[in-house]
Scaffold this motif. Structure first.
Motif, short mmCIF file in Angstrom:
data_model
loop_
_atom_site.label_atom_id
_atom_site.label_comp_id
_atom_site.label_asym_id
_atom_site.label_seq_id
_atom_site.Cartn_x
_atom_site.Cartn_y
_atom_site.Cartn_z
N ILE A 232 79.05 -11.00 126.19
CA ILE A 232 78.11 -11.68 127.09
C ILE A 232 77.21 -10.66 127.79
O ILE A 232 76.00 -10.85 127.91
CB ILE A 232 78.87 -12.54 128.12
CG1 ILE A 232 79.54 -13.71 127.41
CG2 ILE A 232 77.91 -13.06 129.18
CD1 ILE A 232 80.04 -14.79 128.34
N ALA A 235 74.59 -9.35 125.47
CA ALA A 235 73.57 -10.38 125.25
C ALA A 235 72.68 -10.51 126.48
O ALA A 235 71.46 -10.68 126.35
CB ALA A 235 74.24 -11.71 124.93
N SER A 236 73.27 -10.38 127.67
CA SER A 236 72.48 -10.47 128.89
C SER A 236 71.47 -9.33 128.97
O SER A 236 70.31 -9.53 129.33
CB SER A 236 73.39 -10.41 130.13
OG SER A 236 74.36 -11.41 130.07
N PHE A 239 68.79 -9.94 126.60
CA PHE A 239 67.97 -11.03 127.10
C PHE A 239 66.90 -10.50 128.06
O PHE A 239 65.74 -10.90 128.04
CB PHE A 239 68.84 -12.07 127.80
CG PHE A 239 68.07 -13.17 128.47
CD1 PHE A 239 67.56 -14.23 127.74
CD2 PHE A 239 67.83 -13.14 129.84
CE1 PHE A 239 66.85 -15.24 128.35
CE2 PHE A 239 67.11 -14.15 130.46
CZ PHE A 239 66.61 -15.20 129.72
N GLY A 252 70.86 -12.03 122.35
CA GLY A 252 70.28 -12.19 123.68
C GLY A 252 68.77 -12.21 123.62
O GLY A 252 68.10 -13.06 124.24
N GLY A 273 72.16 -18.97 121.26
CA GLY A 273 73.07 -19.14 122.39
C GLY A 273 74.38 -19.77 121.95
O GLY A 273 75.46 -19.37 122.37
N ILE A 276 76.59 -17.19 120.44
CA ILE A 276 77.28 -16.39 121.46
C ILE A 276 78.45 -17.17 122.01
O ILE A 276 79.58 -16.68 122.09
CB ILE A 276 76.33 -16.03 122.63
CG1 ILE A 276 75.09 -15.30 122.11
CG2 ILE A 276 77.06 -15.16 123.66
CD1 ILE A 276 74.04 -15.07 123.18
N LEU A 277 78.18 -18.43 122.37
CA LEU A 277 79.23 -19.26 122.96
C LEU A 277 80.41 -19.39 122.01
O LEU A 277 81.57 -19.22 122.41
CB LEU A 277 78.66 -20.64 123.29
CG LEU A 277 79.67 -21.65 123.86
CD1 LEU A 277 80.20 -21.18 125.19
CD2 LEU A 277 79.04 -23.02 124.00
N VAL A 280 82.32 -16.00 121.78
CA VAL A 280 83.01 -15.66 123.03
C VAL A 280 84.18 -16.61 123.28
O VAL A 280 85.27 -16.20 123.67
CB VAL A 280 82.02 -15.69 124.21
CG1 VAL A 280 82.75 -15.57 125.53
CG2 VAL A 280 81.00 -14.58 124.07
N SER C 128 83.18 -18.86 129.10
CA SER C 128 82.57 -18.30 127.90
C SER C 128 81.07 -18.52 127.81
O SER C 128 80.43 -18.05 126.88
CB SER C 128 83.23 -18.92 126.65
OG SER C 128 84.63 -18.80 126.71
N PRO C 130 77.29 -17.96 128.20
CA PRO C 130 76.35 -16.93 128.64
C PRO C 130 75.39 -17.55 129.66
O PRO C 130 74.74 -18.55 129.36
CB PRO C 130 75.60 -16.54 127.36
CG PRO C 130 76.13 -17.40 126.27
CD PRO C 130 77.04 -18.44 126.85
N PHE C 132 72.47 -16.87 131.01
CA PHE C 132 71.04 -17.03 130.76
C PHE C 132 70.77 -18.22 129.83
O PHE C 132 69.84 -18.98 130.02
CB PHE C 132 70.44 -15.75 130.18
CG PHE C 132 71.12 -15.25 128.94
CD1 PHE C 132 70.66 -15.61 127.69
CD2 PHE C 132 72.21 -14.40 129.02
CE1 PHE C 132 71.27 -15.16 126.54
CE2 PHE C 132 72.83 -13.94 127.88
CZ PHE C 132 72.36 -14.32 126.64
N TRP C 133 71.66 -18.40 128.86
CA TRP C 133 71.49 -19.48 127.90
C TRP C 133 71.79 -20.83 128.55
O TRP C 133 71.09 -21.83 128.33
CB TRP C 133 72.41 -19.24 126.72
CG TRP C 133 72.32 -20.26 125.64
CD1 TRP C 133 71.27 -20.47 124.80
CD2 TRP C 133 73.31 -21.23 125.29
NE1 TRP C 133 71.56 -21.49 123.94
CE2 TRP C 133 72.82 -21.97 124.22
CE3 TRP C 133 74.61 -21.51 125.77
CZ2 TRP C 133 73.54 -22.99 123.62
CZ3 TRP C 133 75.32 -22.53 125.17
CH2 TRP C 133 74.78 -23.26 124.10
N ILE C 263 69.70 -12.16 136.14
CA ILE C 263 69.48 -13.00 134.97
C ILE C 263 68.88 -14.33 135.38
O ILE C 263 67.84 -14.75 134.87
CB ILE C 263 70.84 -13.27 134.26
CG1 ILE C 263 71.56 -11.99 133.93
CG2 ILE C 263 70.65 -14.18 133.09
CD1 ILE C 263 71.18 -11.37 132.65
#
Lengths: 301, 326, 320
Positions: A232, A235-236, A239, A252, A273, A276-277, A280, C128, C130, C132-133, C263
């Motif tokens: 995460i 990715a942040s 981003f 990101g 996204g 990523i989810l 993770v 879990s 993110p 920003f998303w 963010i």
């Protein structure tokens, strides 16, 4: 008596290595096993990216700009998940992005685990000034919110693959170190360590041969759990534009790219996204399973 | 028993807890009676089901544990049939619990005063907070705590062990219950303080007609304080009778074993005979005698179901060879 | 501790690979003389220890230098943006706590039921996400599709609120402008949820486990044996003790919110410190980044200190 009952009592009689026992418990946990499967799938995709990705992730085609995914009107199988603002294939970028994401996460966690375990072992075993030094450093690093620390470092070092790994390792080792130090402190009072010392074994031998095996499983649990967080974080950073730089695809940054097209092309931001989810979440579930497998007493379920 | 209407009568009580290995019946077919003003000693080693029996009476079995069968009659009302809310109003008011370790039984984050006052108020025994506070002072005074009005503002950890134990009993008795379940109330205390606490319970029993179930594994305490004793083993009552008689002439080999394992005051050099063997796995017991694997008198017939049977006036034993026990 | 933190901030900036001067001048064709001049201006030609002491001395006086970009003192620029960030952080914390406490308590009380399992799955999901998303998803749903809430910013056009404290919630109240207050709240909603929900997920897990432990304790059994109403047993006897260990975690998580701000403020165009820092990074406005990072770190240390105080206040055993 059922056959299963007999097998269980046999395994109680025969000494079984705790690692194999933990493995057996992990495999018996269906959620954890499925999560491990998802992680493995991501890993395989990442490794095989050059062969499985249908297109070149950097290949722009303005005629395909914001082409929707296959299930929407105007989509096609050749570009199953649609295209982004530059007309690049999202699926291919996703697969190549997994490579970056997993590479960074594994590097960071690997390096951090090695540094953290060794420093934790040393601090817990020698105590005295070594411990003071390590603990002070750990406390100071914990004095920063993680993301602030990483963003600050990236700002100073400039973006790039190696810098991300460095910036994250700088702080990440702290978490392993704390666990390793605690376990070492507990282990050094045990009889087998005393015995090894009485036999005249040197500190290096005792730390690596006697204590390390006991420290490894908690370190492994923490490392997997932290890995979810590192993904995460990376990715942040991407981003915000502080991660790997374009044209290298990263999840990101893909989400960030899609922000400009939220109204017309929701998929550009949403799909990476989701990736990523999924990854993770799988790692978190697997780490929970791992924790239960290693320490079933603490978390009966 | 001779009492016409006992305060508490339990019949066929079975309380079970699901475990990984199967259902565990922590108490299994327990019968007992207790009259107002009576003190019943409940003896047995840990895991014998003595605490579970009385927690069942109080309706305090925590899920997934549950009462599986039997009836609990309190003043003629079956508590098992009672809705949770009605049972709650009985708890504290009709029957109370005193626990072994007052440090863990009292809430560390609340003052002693709060913990007494809330009990008084919960049962509507005072018109106002101030009146409840006055009663609290009285109660602490009654259990022998010096300058009680000041100590109301103290937290449990600021009390000494004996003082705290008495304060806990004061809290338990704040709503003037008719039955006090005292679960090892003195195990954690030293000898003088133990006597003080037991004296206090004795006095309340005589003055108020409080019925007391004294759960303990200390036969000495029972011999001193209880008219009647009930011995439990592996979830069952194995022997019951007037304390003096049971101690003088046990009618169950387990009771005899317990007595033999006591250090003797008259003859401290006498070797202590611990009972050999282990309590059976309560998830897998058969219908036969549960003590037979450790019993010196066991015979083939002990595999058959054994009932708790009367042996003359006031005596009960769950042993087919009760007459052979000496 | 604070000294250590400032040392790290300083070292981070000085010792990391990459010369800030070169990065700063990378776009321009700078002559070696210009590079040397800038270096001298920034004091980068002095010995390390001296630079650290100067940095520390200035920081203590609240002097963080001049923001290149704004041509104003760094501290002034930061102070201007700070209320927006504090407002967002506190509101998010409120969201997190309001969601986490009831869910954590319910999960603990209904332990091992389907409800507990559903809640724990939901919280794992929340952890879990993110951030920003998640923010973008919320914008997509509530702002783009449903058009219920604004896409970003702190307040809509057409509202003119006199700046008194800089906290818009307070300023609109002081001005008695209810319409503006409502508008500010709608703007706060999505960013606060974005920031608050993942935190809530984490806090709920902590509360669940500490509540479960407390519920198994003797004093809860004893409280039940006294015939207290269930509500009082759960909310006073159990929760008061269960919250004690939660305080520390909350402080740490509030600190993490500070990072999350960067963010979320970027996603929602929130004119706070977080976005200022991100913008400054790209504008190569180093004095500001440096000051902000130090400020974040100091706040974090203070938060932990405050948590220790609160812990003591809640826990009579520690109090003397």
């Amino acid at each position: 008596m059922s056959a299963r009952f007999v097998a269980a009592s046999e395994s109680e009689l025969r000494p079984v290595s705790p690692l194999r026992l933990a493995l057996a418990r992990f495999v018996a946990n269906r959620t954890a096993l499925a999560s491990a499967g998802v992680i493995l799938a991501f890993l395989l995709l990442a490794l095989a990216a050059p062969w499985v990705a249908p297109h070149d992730p950097a290949e722009a085609d303005l005629f395909r700009r914001l082409q929707p995914p296959v299930w929407s009107a105007g989509g096609e199988w050749a570009f199953a998940l649609g295209c982004d603002g530059l007309g690049r294939d999202i699926l291919s970028r996703l697969i190549w992005g997994a490579r970056i994401s997993l590479f960074i996460a594994l590097m960071v966690i690997g390096l951090a685990a090695v540094i953290g375990t060794l420093s934790g072992l040393a601090a817990g075993y020698f105590r005295g000034w070594v411990d003071t030094l390590v603990s002070r450093l750990v406390d100071t690093l914990l004095g920063f919110p993680y993301l602030v620390f990483a963003i600050g470092l990236m700002a100073m070092m400039g973006p790039g693959l190696h810098n991300i790994v460095l910036a994250l390792v700088y702080k990440e080792w702290v978490f392993t170190c704390r666990v390793a130090r605690g376990e070492t402190l507990a282990a050094r009072e045990q009889d087998y360590v005393e015995a090894a010392r009485a036999l005249g074994c040197g500190p290096g031998h005792i730390m690596l041969r006697e204590i390390l095996p006991n420290v490894l499983s908690p370190v492994l649990v923490v490392a997997t759990f932290r890995m979810a967080y590192v993904i995460i974080l990376e990715a942040s950073l991407s981003f915000l534009g502080l991660g790997v730089q374009p044209p290298t695809p990263s999840w990101g940054a893909m989400v960030a790219d899609g922000r400009d097209f939220l109204v017309d092309a929701w998929w550009v931001s949403t799909i990476p996204g989701l990736a990523i989810l999924a990854l993770v979440l799988a790692i978190n579930l697997a780490s929970q399973g791992l924790r239960d497998a290693f320490d079933p007493r603490l978390h009966p379920s | 028993m001779t009492m016409a209407e006992p305060l508490l009568a339990v019949r066929g009580l079975r309380t079970v807890f699901p475990t990984r290995r199967g259902l565990l019946a922590a108490c299994d077919g327990v019968d007992l009676q207790l009259a107002a003003g009576e003190a019943l000693g409940v003896v047995g080693e840990s895991g014998s089901g003595k605490s579970v029996t009385f927690l069942s009476v109080l309706g305090l079995i925590r899920p997934p544990g549950r009462i599986d069968a039997g009836e609990i009659l309190f003043e003629g009302r079956n508590l098992i049939r009672l809705p949770a809310a009605a049972l709650r109003t009985l708890r504290g008011r009709a029957m109370a619990l005193a626990m072994q370790d007052s440090l863990s039984a009292l809430n560390p984050a609340l003052t002693i005063g709060t913990q007494i006052v809330e009990t008084i108020l919960a049962h509507g025994l005072a018109r106002s907070r101030a009146a409840a506070r006055d009663r609290a002072v009285e109660l602490l005074h009654c259990v022998g705590i010096p300058s009680p009005d000041r100590r109301l503002n103290d937290y449990p950890h600021q009390f000494s062990g004996g003082m705290r134990q008495r304060a806990m009993i004061a809290i338990a008795l704040a709503a003037e219950p008719k039955l006090l379940v005292a679960d090892e109330p003195t195990t954690a205390l030293d000898v003088t303080i133990r006597a003080q606490v037991l004296d206090l319970i004795d006095r309340l029993r005589r003055e108020r007609g409080l019925a007391v179930a004294l759960i303990t594994h200390d036969l000495g305490v029972v011999a001193e304080r209880c008219d009647r004793v009930m011995v439990m083993y592996a979830g069952q009552v194995v022997e019951e009778g007037p304390t003096a008689e049971v101690i003088a002439r046990p009618r169950h080999p387990y009771t005899r074993g317990l007595l033999a394992s006591l250090p003797s005051l008259e003859d401290p050099d006498r070797p202590i005979d611990a009972i050999p063997g282990q309590v059976p796995d309560l998830t897998h017991v058969d219908a036969g005698c549960r003590f037979r694997n450790r019993c010196p008198l066991a015979v083939e017939l002990c595999m058959q179901p054994v009932e708790l049977r009367a042996l003359g006036a006031n005596r009960l034993s769950r042993c087919i060879r009760a007459e052979a026990v000496a | 501790m604070l000294l250590g933190v400032s040392a790290i901030v300083f070292l981070m900036i000085t010792l990391t690979p990459g010369d800030p001067v070169e990065i700063m001048l990378a776009d321009q064709r700078a002559t070696p003389e210009q590079v040397a001049a800038l270096r001298r201006d920034l004091g980068l030609d002095r010995p390390l220890v001296e630079r650290f002491l100067v940095f520390l001395g200035n920081a203590l006086r609240g002097d963080f230098g001049i923001s290149f970009f704004h041509r104003r003192p760094v501290w002034d620029v930061i102070a201007e943006r700070l209320p927006a960030t504090i407002e967002l952080t506190l509101f998010s914390l409120l969201v997190a706590v309001l969601v986490a406490i009831p869910l954590g308590v319910i999960a603990a009380v209904k332990r091992d039921t389907w409800l507990d399992r559903a809640l724990s799955a939901a919280s794992l999901f929340g952890v879990s996400l993110p951030g920003f998303w998640f923010g973008i998803l919320l914008i997509l749903l509530f702002a783009v599709e449903l058009r219920l809430l604004p896409v970003g910013g702190r307040i809509g056009f057409g509202f003119d609120v006199l700046r008194i404290t800089g906290f818009l919630l307070v300023d609109t109240l002081l001005a008695g402008d209810i319409a503006a207050l409502r508008n500010v709240l709608t703007h706060l909603m999505l960013p606060a949820i974005t920031l608050g929900l993942p935190t809530a997920a984490l806090l709920a897990r902590v509360i669940r486990s500490s509540m479960a432990e407390v519920l198994a304790s003797d004093y809860v059994l004893f409280a039940e044996a006294k015939g207290l109403p269930r509500r009082r047993v759960l909310l006073l006897h159990a929760l008061k003790n269960a919250l004690i260990p939660t305080v520390t975690v909350t402080a740490i998580e509030t600190g993490q919110l500070l990072g999350g701000n960067m963010i979320v403020e970027t996603v929602f165009g929130w004119p706070g410190l977080g976005r200022l820092v991100v913008e400054s990074i790209f504008a190569r406005n180093y004095p500001l980044v440096q000051a902000a990072v130090l400020l974040y770190a100091v706040t974090y240390v203070m938060l932990n200190f405050a948590a220790d105080l609160l812990y003591t206040a809640l826990n009579p055993k520690v109090r003397l």
